[in-house]
Enzyme design. Structure first.
Site, PDB file in Angstrom:
ATOM      1  N   SER A 131      27.809 -18.980   3.614  1.00 60.36           N
ATOM      2  CA  SER A 131      29.018 -18.206   3.434  1.00 60.36           C
ATOM      3  C   SER A 131      28.704 -16.933   2.635  1.00 60.36           C
ATOM      4  O   SER A 131      27.862 -16.142   3.047  1.00 60.36           O
ATOM      5  CB  SER A 131      30.080 -19.088   2.759  1.00 60.36           C
ATOM      6  OG  SER A 131      31.372 -18.555   2.922  1.00 60.36           O
ATOM      7  N   ASP A 236      34.336 -23.635  13.242  1.00 65.03           N
ATOM      8  CA  ASP A 236      34.553 -23.002  11.939  1.00 65.03           C
ATOM      9  C   ASP A 236      35.857 -22.211  11.998  1.00 65.03           C
ATOM     10  O   ASP A 236      35.973 -21.246  12.759  1.00 65.03           O
ATOM     11  CB  ASP A 236      33.385 -22.068  11.612  1.00 65.03           C
ATOM     12  CG  ASP A 236      33.403 -21.566  10.178  1.00 65.03           C
ATOM     13  OD1 ASP A 236      34.512 -21.417   9.611  1.00 65.03           O
ATOM     14  OD2 ASP A 236      32.320 -21.322   9.623  1.00 65.03           O
ATOM     15  N   HIS A 264      33.073 -25.230   8.747  1.00 61.39           N
ATOM     16  CA  HIS A 264      32.433 -24.287   7.827  1.00 61.39           C
ATOM     17  C   HIS A 264      31.339 -24.942   6.988  1.00 61.39           C
ATOM     18  O   HIS A 264      30.364 -24.299   6.623  1.00 61.39           O
ATOM     19  CB  HIS A 264      33.492 -23.651   6.910  1.00 61.39           C
ATOM     20  CG  HIS A 264      33.031 -22.427   6.204  1.00 61.39           C
ATOM     21  ND1 HIS A 264      32.594 -21.296   6.860  1.00 61.39           N
ATOM     22  CD2 HIS A 264      32.927 -22.141   4.874  1.00 61.39           C
ATOM     23  CE1 HIS A 264      32.247 -20.375   5.976  1.00 61.39           C
ATOM     24  NE2 HIS A 264      32.433 -20.860   4.770  1.00 61.39           N
TER      25      HIS A 264
END
Length: 285
Positions: A131, A236, A264
């Site tokens: 991320s 995601d 995710h």
């Protein structure tokens, strides 16, 4: 599907409630920890394994090594790798200082990450970035090509689109989250500091949408020369598929692996499969 935030970005309700506890349970007793003075800040880090191949784990937004990388600290091969996790400045146990988000905060994190590894005695190492940590990893790889061996990124983006902004704004106000959803973050930061820091993160990321093409690091992608492995969960909810496709297009020689059921947090939800993918990539000559 109801969406909520935690250390990386956004998760389903079931994922959030178990994240911090599962990571803590997976945390291995053989992990050593310490603080290293880097660029004027005492950065907290954890280290495990005794392999020749050093690997740095880069956490997501407001994330820290214990909450974000329990399965990797526990299960990545300790004979092959020396694994280092860290809390970026202002996150987790790298406080003080309080976290802020100047226009160059990703660049600052990238410099901190590389300088930390150098201070710990690693002349060359690979990056695993999730991320926001994936963004930091890409910048580090572009800016410091001679010290980065390989890179794995997932749940990361090189630009901020208007679609992204809508997703971020939808979860900006943490007072609208349930108490159960807020608890893991509040356990790390306290309720007031968590709300303040999360709101500041939203403002910090929104800055990039005002740049040409919404670029965070688009212009740096062609400078990345290390072997790069992009992993993407096809379900995601917060990183649309055009983001990994953009990385694949602009990072020379990169490869993309899609996980059909992944969301995710693929490195936690599918830890065994994820770790094997990573180890196979790191070992591939």
């Amino acid at each position: 599907m109801a969406l909520f935030l935690l250390r990386g970005r956004f998760f389903t309700r079931r994922t959030v409630t178990r994240r911090a506890t599962s990571a803590a349970q997976l945390h291995c007793s053989s992990v050593a920890s310490g603080r290293q003075r880097v660029n004027g800040v005492d950065l907290y880090y954890e280290q495990t394994g005794r392999g020749k191949h050093a690997v740095l784990l880069l956490p997501g937004a407001l994330g820290c090594t214990r909450t974000d990388f329990g399965p990797q600290l526990k299960s990545l091969n300790k004979e092959r790798y020396t694994v280092v996790g860290w809390d970026p400045r202002g996150y987790g146990q790298s406080r003080p200082p309080d976290r802020d988000f100047p226009p160059d905060f990703f660049e600052r994190d990238a410099k901190d990450a590389v300088d930390l590894m150098k201070a710990l005695g690693f002349g060359k190492f690979s990056l695993l970035g999730w991320s926001d940590g994936g963004i930091t990893a890409m910048i580090a790889a572009a800016r410091h090509p001679h010290v980065i061996s390989k890179m794995v990124v997932w749940g990361a983006n090189a630009f901020v689109s208007q679609q992204d902004l809508k997703l971020y704004n939808a979860v900006r106000d943490v007072s609208k989250w349930s108490a159960k959803m807020r608890k893991p973050m509040e356990d790390v930061y306290g309720a007031e500091a968590f709300a303040k820091t999360w709101e500041a993160w939203g403002d910090g990321v929104a800055q990039y949408a005002e740049r040409p093409e919404g670029s965070i690091c688009l212009e740096l992608l062609p400078l990345i020369s290390c072997p790069t492995f992009i992993i993407h969960g096809e379900k995601d909810p917060m990183v649309p598929s055009f983001h990994p496709q953009c990385l694949l297009k602009h990072i020379k020689g990169s490869r993309l692996h899609l996980m059909p059921e992944g969301k995710h947090n693929i490195h936690m939800r599918y830890a065994d499969e994820f770790n094997k993918l990573v180890e196979d990539f790191l070992e591939d000559n």
